[in-house]
Design an enzyme around this catalytic site. Structure first.
Site, PDB file in Angstrom:
ATOM      1  N   HIS A 259       3.413   1.903   2.116  1.00 59.09           N
ATOM      2  CA  HIS A 259       3.959   2.333   3.411  1.00 59.09           C
ATOM      3  C   HIS A 259       5.470   2.106   3.501  1.00 59.09           C
ATOM      4  O   HIS A 259       6.047   1.294   2.778  1.00 59.09           O
ATOM      5  CB  HIS A 259       3.196   1.689   4.588  1.00 59.09           C
TER       6      HIS A 259
ATOM      7  N   GLU B 264       1.767   4.378   7.397  1.00 56.27           N
ATOM      8  CA  GLU B 264       0.731   3.964   6.458  1.00 56.27           C
ATOM      9  C   GLU B 264       0.287   5.144   5.581  1.00 56.27           C
ATOM     10  O   GLU B 264       0.597   6.301   5.891  1.00 56.27           O
ATOM     11  CB  GLU B 264      -0.470   3.440   7.261  1.00 56.27           C
TER      12      GLU B 264
ATOM     13  N   ASN C 172       0.829  -1.219   0.000  1.00 56.55           N
ATOM     14  CA  ASN C 172       0.000   0.000   0.000  1.00 56.55           C
ATOM     15  C   ASN C 172       0.861   1.267   0.000  1.00 56.55           C
ATOM     16  O   ASN C 172       0.348   2.364   0.186  1.00 56.55           O
ATOM     17  CB  ASN C 172      -0.951  -0.001   1.201  1.00 56.55           C
TER      18      ASN C 172
END
Ligand code: PGA
Length: 236
Positions: A133, A138, A131
């Site tokens: 990160h 995050e 994603n």
């Protein structure tokens, strides 16, 4: 400045990155080295150990940690021992980590950040989350984020469950982007076809919190060490 990207065939990636790490560590006794865990670095760590690499003159900082009980197989400290430290003849000169068992986790994060800020990290190795990160920073993380306790993204929870049997973590503690980006040098380790799209976004998309890895484009000394599958969508 754009990161430089070095690509190797999948079957050579671990040997190549392990050798680079060994050379780098040997060339700078006393270096401050931040290490990630997870699936990506494991072949490189295995190669480092197989070549007789040593961290006996290196101060090691663990990048992040899941809030899980001591000794849990998915804990980052346990993974680092399993993948690297237990394979070396001597322990690192020092090993620093975030203590998720501390009574006051926020105070523990401040302690760790202060320790890291005493002198910049010389080299930080990072994996790339599917994603986007970095560490456990995050999507949505600001570029100047401090070291802190974080709620994990659902993708990260699912992925972390694969690191070890039993409960998936919901929280973690991570070096913040501010401390990561203050490192003198950064190597982003990326392997596998499933990382190709996020790598393309990180390296060619806009810089911003949606893809924390995109901030690496604003750092002066980043090398992306990728295998061919992860680099497949990049155009050189
Ligand atoms: P992985 O994790 O190496 O297990 O793919 C990377 C990350 O989430 O940072």
């Amino acid at each position: 400045m754009s990161p430089s990207v070095e690509v190797s065939p999948a079957q050579e990636w671990g040997a190549s990155v392990g050798a680079l790490l060994m050379h780098r560590v040997e060339s700078q006794p006393g270096m401050r080295l931040c290490l990630p865990t997870g699936n990506t670095p494991e072949p490189a760590y295995a190669e480092f150990a197989a070549r007789g690499g040593s961290l006996a003159a290196t101060d090691v900082f663990l990048l992040d940690e899941f809030v899980l009980p001591e000794g849990h197989p998915a804990r980052c400290d346990v993974m680092l021992s399993r993948a690297l430290l237990d394979l070396l003849p001597d322990p690192p000169h020092t090993l620093h980590r975030l203590d998720v068992g501390a009574d006051d986790l926020d105070a523990e994060c401040r302690r760790y950040e202060a320790l890291v800020e005493e002198r910049p990290l010389d080299l930080t190795l990072l994996g790339l989350g599917a994603n986007g990160h970095l560490g456990l920073n995050e999507p949505g993380t600001a570029v100047d984020s401090p070291t802190r306790v974080v709620a994990l993204h659902p993708d990260t929870v699912r992925h972390a469950a694969g690191y070890g049997a039993g409960v998936a973590p919901e929280r973690g503690m991570t070096l913040g982007l501010r401390a990561i980006l203050a490192s003198r040098e950064i190597w982003l380790l990326v392997t596998g076809e499933h990382k190709a799209e996020i790598m393309l976004r990180a390296l060619t998309g806009p810089v911003g919190p949606e893809v924390p890895a995109s901030y690496l484009k604003e750092h002066a000394n980043v090398t992306v060490l990728a295998d061919e599958a992860a680099a497949a969508l990049l155009r050189f």
